[in-house]
Motif scaffolding. Structure first.
Motif, PDB file in Angstrom:
ATOM      1  N   ASP A 254       0.749  -1.221   0.056  1.00 50.56           N
ATOM      2  CA  ASP A 254       0.098   0.086  -0.049  1.00 50.56           C
ATOM      3  C   ASP A 254       0.549   1.159  -0.060  1.00 50.56           C
ATOM      4  O   ASP A 254       0.503   2.380  -0.496  1.00 50.56           O
ATOM      5  CB  ASP A 254      -0.789  -0.114   1.134  1.00 50.56           C
ATOM      6  N   ARG A 326      -4.498   8.930   2.103  1.00 48.89           N
ATOM      7  CA  ARG A 326      -4.273   7.620   1.260  1.00 48.89           C
ATOM      8  C   ARG A 326      -4.865   7.753  -0.268  1.00 48.89           C
ATOM      9  O   ARG A 326      -4.125   7.380  -1.134  1.00 48.89           O
ATOM     10  CB  ARG A 326      -4.425   6.536   1.967  1.00 48.89           C
ATOM     11  N   LYS A 330      -2.431   7.554  -3.447  1.00 50.39           N
ATOM     12  CA  LYS A 330      -2.364   6.707  -4.501  1.00 50.39           C
ATOM     13  C   LYS A 330      -2.972   7.227  -5.776  1.00 50.39           C
ATOM     14  O   LYS A 330      -2.379   6.734  -6.998  1.00 50.39           O
ATOM     15  CB  LYS A 330      -3.566   5.682  -3.946  1.00 50.39           C
TER      16      LYS A 330
END
Length: 365
Positions: A254, A326, A330
């Motif tokens: 991740d 996040r 991303k």
């Protein structure tokens, strides 16, 4: 000898899967790709404990250069060339020598001041004598010019490329952190562990992929630190990985974390971005270049000051606890992925430097 040919001199073990490094990957890749842009490559891998070679390694390097015909174009990995000016300098007038610097020798973390100064002085003698120097980032090129007093026109940049890979799927919960770096003081995994201990209340796991043999004492201290912080079931030192196994590590990530004290570029960063994995890295050396920006100007992750545990901890906590952060990182990483240069660009940049050297008039002996 064919019109456009180059001898490439590398450290031995360049293909050793137990000791992968960015420099070895770069060397092997350009040797493979230069023929695609019109160059014939003759490879020489010289076994030895570089940059502190024994007598046999020194003799082999000297033999390779001595047996090269006048005017031969030779590209030497800096790990081999920079510490032995007594071998390189006498051949610099007769041969067309270029040195590829992956990391200035004196920048390796953990060196005592005396040995670091000795390596630095040897590197300066070597780089001032050869006709061309190749760096792996704009930052590294500027530093070599400033630090060693090199003529800017003799220093070229051929940044590592990246192969676009399938988008990483990640894990989601717990969030999977990935660190791809040899376990050494320069890569500063101890600071990463300290920061992770400070965010142990959040859900995460961390996989540290990288060689364990370069500094066994540091590895032992790191394992002890992991145990002391109660992270033995969350931080895993798995040693080197390559091929499908390394690809699987990236695919499950991740976030890539890289807390180095010194980097000329940071190939793990672009390997992660090539899969749409965002990055948390120290803003040191060439790492900001590797992280770069997406076409819309967004940064595909977070850069923190080096040797700043509070900033590293804060960045980790924010990323781990904020879904919006996040998502933003991303999305930027996936946009950056589409703008990465491939290895063909690396080979063309290197070929341009070699062609310039090939066409230069021979210097008088």
């Amino acid at each position: 000898m064919p019109q456009r040919s180059v001898r490439v001199v590398m450290p031995g073990g360049v293909d050793d899967p137990a000791a992968p490094s960015g420099g070895n990957i770069y060397d092997r890749r350009v040797c493979r790709d230069l023929p695609r842009v019109g160059w014939q490559v003759r490879e020489h891998a010289v076994a030895g404990d570089w940059p502190q070679p024994g007598a046999d390694a020194r003799a082999e390097l000297a033999r390779i250069l001595r047996e090269s015909a006048d005017g031969t174009l030779v590209l030497l990995d800096g790990l081999v060339a920079c510490a032995v000016p007594d071998i390189i300098v006498p051949e610099a007038e007769r041969l067309r020598l270029a040195v590829l610097v992956h990391l200035p020798l004196g920048d390796e973390t953990g060196l005592a001041p005396g040995p670091a100064a000795t390596l630095d002085a040897a590197e300066r003698r070597t780089l001032r004598a050869v006709a061309a120097v190749v760096a792996t980032s704009e930052w590294a090129a500027d530093r070599l010019v400033d630090h060693h007093g090199l003529a800017p026109g003799r220093v070229h940049v051929a940044a590592p490329g990246a192969d676009i890979a399938p988008l990483a799927t990640g894990t989601g919960s717990p969030l999977r952190l990935l660190c791809v770096a040899s376990v050494t003081p320069r890569k500063a995994q101890d600071q990463l562990v300290q920061a992770l201990a400070a965010v142990a209340d959040l859900p995460w796991s961390c996989l540290c992929v990288g060689g364990l043999g370069q500094d066994p004492e540091y590895v032992a201290l790191l394992r002890e630190l992991i145990g002391e912080r109660g992270l033995g079931d969350r931080v895993h030192l798995v040693g080197p990985r390559s091929g499908a196994e390394l690809n699987a590590s990236y695919a499950a990530a991740d976030l890539l974390v890289l807390t180095s004290h010194a980097e000329t570029y940071g190939m793990a960063v672009t390997e992660a971005l090539a899969r749409g994995v965002p990055v948390l890295a120290t803003a040191v050396g060439g790492l900001p270049e590797a992280v770069g920006r997406a076409p819309d100007g967004s940064v595909p992750g977070v850069l923190v000051p080096p040797k700043d545990p509070a900033a590293l901890t804060a960045a980790l906590r924010r990323w781990l606890s904020d879904p919006g952060e996040r998502h933003r990182a991303k999305a930027a990483a996936r946009r950056r992925r589409t703008a990465l240069d491939g290895w063909e660009a690396t080979s063309r940049s290197l070929a341009k430097a070699l062609e310039q050297l090939r066409q230069e008039p021979r210097r008088a002996a």
